[in-house]
Design a protein around this motif. Structure first.
Motif, PDB file in Angstrom:
ATOM      1  N   ASN A  15       0.850  -1.183   0.000  1.00 40.15           N
ATOM      2  CA  ASN A  15       0.000   0.000   0.000  1.00 40.15           C
ATOM      3  C   ASN A  15       0.894   1.244   0.000  1.00 40.15           C
ATOM      4  OD1 ASN A  15       0.929   0.416   2.655  1.00 40.15           O
ATOM      5  ND2 ASN A  15      -0.783  -0.732   3.520  1.00 40.15           N
ATOM      6  N   SER A  16       0.315   2.402   0.109  1.00 40.88           N
ATOM      7  CA  SER A  16       1.083   3.642   0.013  1.00 40.88           C
ATOM      8  C   SER A  16       2.205   3.719   1.054  1.00 40.88           C
ATOM      9  CB  SER A  16       0.148   4.842   0.168  1.00 40.88           C
ATOM     10  OG  SER A  16       0.857   6.041   0.050  1.00 40.88           O
ATOM     11  N   LYS A  17       1.887   3.375   2.287  1.00 43.73           N
ATOM     12  CA  LYS A  17       2.885   3.443   3.369  1.00 43.73           C
ATOM     13  C   LYS A  17       4.034   2.470   3.106  1.00 43.73           C
ATOM     14  CE  LYS A  17       3.441   2.617   8.300  1.00 43.73           C
ATOM     15  NZ  LYS A  17       2.822   2.033   9.492  1.00 43.73           N
ATOM     16  N   GLU A  18       3.697   1.231   2.774  1.00 43.70           N
ATOM     17  CA  GLU A  18       4.726   0.216   2.541  1.00 43.70           C
ATOM     18  C   GLU A  18       5.532   0.504   1.276  1.00 43.70           C
ATOM     19  OE1 GLU A  18       5.731  -2.093   4.656  1.00 43.70           O
ATOM     20  OE2 GLU A  18       4.205  -1.396   6.056  1.00 43.70           O
ATOM     21  N   ALA A  19       4.876   1.063   0.259  1.00 42.95           N
ATOM     22  CA  ALA A  19       5.582   1.396  -0.981  1.00 42.95           C
ATOM     23  C   ALA A  19       6.651   2.448  -0.707  1.00 42.95           C
ATOM     24  CB  ALA A  19       4.592   1.900  -2.034  1.00 42.95           C
ATOM     25  N   ARG A  20       6.312   3.455   0.096  1.00 44.16           N
ATOM     26  CA  ARG A  20       7.287   4.501   0.421  1.00 44.16           C
ATOM     27  C   ARG A  20       8.412   3.965   1.308  1.00 44.16           C
ATOM     28  NH1 ARG A  20       5.186   8.467  -2.041  1.00 44.16           N
ATOM     29  NH2 ARG A  20       2.964   8.771  -2.173  1.00 44.16           N
ATOM     30  N   LYS A  21       8.053   3.067   2.235  1.00 42.18           N
ATOM     31  CA  LYS A  21       9.070   2.460   3.093  1.00 42.18           C
ATOM     32  C   LYS A  21      10.040   1.622   2.244  1.00 42.18           C
ATOM     33  CE  LYS A  21       7.423  -0.033   6.466  1.00 42.18           C
ATOM     34  NZ  LYS A  21       7.114  -0.903   7.629  1.00 42.18           N
ATOM     35  N   TYR A  22       9.492   0.843   1.315  1.00 44.25           N
ATOM     36  CA  TYR A  22      10.307   0.011   0.416  1.00 44.25           C
ATOM     37  C   TYR A  22      11.250   0.890  -0.395  1.00 44.25           C
ATOM     38  CZ  TYR A  22      11.370  -3.289  -3.357  1.00 44.25           C
ATOM     39  OH  TYR A  22      12.015  -4.097  -4.259  1.00 44.25           O
ATOM     40  N   ASP A  23      10.709   1.977  -0.936  1.00 43.09           N
ATOM     41  CA  ASP A  23      11.476   2.853  -1.815  1.00 43.09           C
ATOM     42  C   ASP A  23      12.598   3.596  -1.089  1.00 43.09           C
ATOM     43  OD1 ASP A  23      11.621   4.037  -4.576  1.00 43.09           O
ATOM     44  OD2 ASP A  23      11.356   5.883  -3.415  1.00 43.09           O
ATOM     45  N   SER A  24      12.447   3.786   0.208  1.00 40.77           N
ATOM     46  CA  SER A  24      13.472   4.534   0.952  1.00 40.77           C
ATOM     47  C   SER A  24      14.409   3.625   1.752  1.00 40.77           C
ATOM     48  CB  SER A  24      12.806   5.551   1.886  1.00 40.77           C
ATOM     49  OG  SER A  24      12.003   4.885   2.835  1.00 40.77           O
ATOM     50  N   GLY A  58       7.060  -5.889 -13.089  1.00 37.33           N
ATOM     51  CA  GLY A  58       7.200  -5.930 -11.634  1.00 37.33           C
ATOM     52  C   GLY A  58       8.155  -4.846 -11.176  1.00 37.33           C
ATOM     53  N   CYS A  59       8.037  -3.671 -11.781  1.00 33.96           N
ATOM     54  CA  CYS A  59       8.992  -2.580 -11.535  1.00 33.96           C
ATOM     55  C   CYS A  59       8.898  -1.986 -10.142  1.00 33.96           C
ATOM     56  CB  CYS A  59       8.812  -1.474 -12.574  1.00 33.96           C
ATOM     57  SG  CYS A  59       7.263  -0.554 -12.418  1.00 33.96           S
ATOM     58  N   GLY A  60       7.811  -2.254  -9.434  1.00 31.06           N
ATOM     59  CA  GLY A  60       7.677  -1.708  -8.087  1.00 31.06           C
ATOM     60  C   GLY A  60       7.748  -0.196  -8.097  1.00 31.06           C
ATOM     61  N   SER A  61       8.591   0.347  -7.247  1.00 28.36           N
ATOM     62  CA  SER A  61       8.709   1.796  -7.118  1.00 28.36           C
ATOM     63  C   SER A  61       9.706   2.397  -8.100  1.00 28.36           C
ATOM     64  CB  SER A  61       9.107   2.161  -5.686  1.00 28.36           C
ATOM     65  OG  SER A  61      10.391   1.645  -5.398  1.00 28.36           O
ATOM     66  N   GLY A  62      10.222   1.590  -9.000  1.00 25.82           N
ATOM     67  CA  GLY A  62      11.114   2.108 -10.031  1.00 25.82           C
ATOM     68  C   GLY A  62      12.579   2.181  -9.655  1.00 25.82           C
ATOM     69  N   VAL A  80       1.702  -4.739 -10.292  1.00 28.27           N
ATOM     70  CA  VAL A  80       0.337  -4.982  -9.822  1.00 28.27           C
ATOM     71  C   VAL A  80      -0.081  -4.002  -8.733  1.00 28.27           C
ATOM     72  CG1 VAL A  80       0.337  -7.418 -10.427  1.00 28.27           C
ATOM     73  CG2 VAL A  80       1.040  -6.720  -8.127  1.00 28.27           C
ATOM     74  N   SER A  81       0.880  -3.327  -8.108  1.00 29.50           N
ATOM     75  CA  SER A  81       0.574  -2.395  -7.030  1.00 29.50           C
ATOM     76  C   SER A  81       0.511  -0.969  -7.551  1.00 29.50           C
ATOM     77  CB  SER A  81       1.622  -2.496  -5.918  1.00 29.50           C
ATOM     78  OG  SER A  81       1.434  -1.452  -4.983  1.00 29.50           O
ATOM     79  N   ARG A  82      -0.685  -0.404  -7.530  1.00 27.79           N
ATOM     80  CA  ARG A  82      -0.881   0.984  -7.955  1.00 27.79           C
ATOM     81  C   ARG A  82      -0.043   1.924  -7.090  1.00 27.79           C
ATOM     82  NH1 ARG A  82      -1.688   3.425 -12.243  1.00 27.79           N
ATOM     83  NH2 ARG A  82      -0.247   4.917 -11.470  1.00 27.79           N
ATOM     84  N   ASP A  83       0.048   1.624  -5.797  1.00 26.67           N
ATOM     85  CA  ASP A  83       0.813   2.486  -4.890  1.00 26.67           C
ATOM     86  C   ASP A  83       2.303   2.478  -5.211  1.00 26.67           C
ATOM     87  OD1 ASP A  83      -1.267   3.558  -3.140  1.00 26.67           O
ATOM     88  OD2 ASP A  83      -1.538   1.488  -2.511  1.00 26.67           O
ATOM     89  N   MET A  84       2.834   1.326  -5.602  1.00 24.87           N
ATOM     90  CA  MET A  84       4.246   1.274  -6.005  1.00 24.87           C
ATOM     91  C   MET A  84       4.447   2.090  -7.281  1.00 24.87           C
ATOM     92  SD  MET A  84       6.085  -0.459  -3.837  1.00 24.87           S
ATOM     93  CE  MET A  84       7.339  -1.644  -4.260  1.00 24.87           C
TER      94      MET A  84
END
Length: 127
Positions: A15-24, A58-62, A80-84
């Motif tokens: 989700n949005s929170k986890e996507a940002r955590k993953y990206d950072s 499966g690019c995730g957050s890029g 598949v994750s819009r938030d990512m």
């Protein structure tokens, strides 16, 4: 610890929170950099000076896309994750704005505002 994607659909976990955590996460950034550099080597993209177009499924957050760009390549990503994808798009938008500012240009929003102001000025003059 098992991978969260194995417990349910990836879009439920990222989700949005986890996507940002993953990206950072410095760990994830490092892992993605290593994997991408290895993929560049295996695909022999480093053997040419011409930019190549790469599809990142499966690019995730890029994070991998960022490495591809640093190496001079162009990429298209899907996930598949819009938030990512939102996180990836935010990075691309920040980069585009920075490049425009570095070149002294305006971004498209500034251009639209400028065009609107010109139209308003033209309407005032014709009155």
């Amino acid at each position: 610890m098992s991978r969260p994607e194995l417990t349910g659909h990836a879009s439920l976990f990222y989700n949005s929170k986890e996507a940002r955590k993953y990206d950072s996460s410095s760990r994830m950034i490092g892992v993605q950099r290593e994997i991408t550099e290895r993929a560049i080597e295996l695909l022999r993209l480093h053997e040419t000076s011409e930019p190549k177009l790469v599809l990142d499924i499966g690019c995730g957050s890029g994070l991998s896309g960022k490495v591809l760009e640093e190496k001079g390549h162009v990429w298209i990503g899907c996930d598949v994750s819009r938030d990512m994808l939102d996180v990836a798009n935010e990075r691309i938008e920040r980069k585009r704005k920075k490049e425009n500012n570095d070149m002294g240009g305006m971004d498209s929003e500034d251009e639209e505002e400028s065009e609107d102001e010109e139209m308003e000025d033209g309407e005032r003059e014709s009155e």
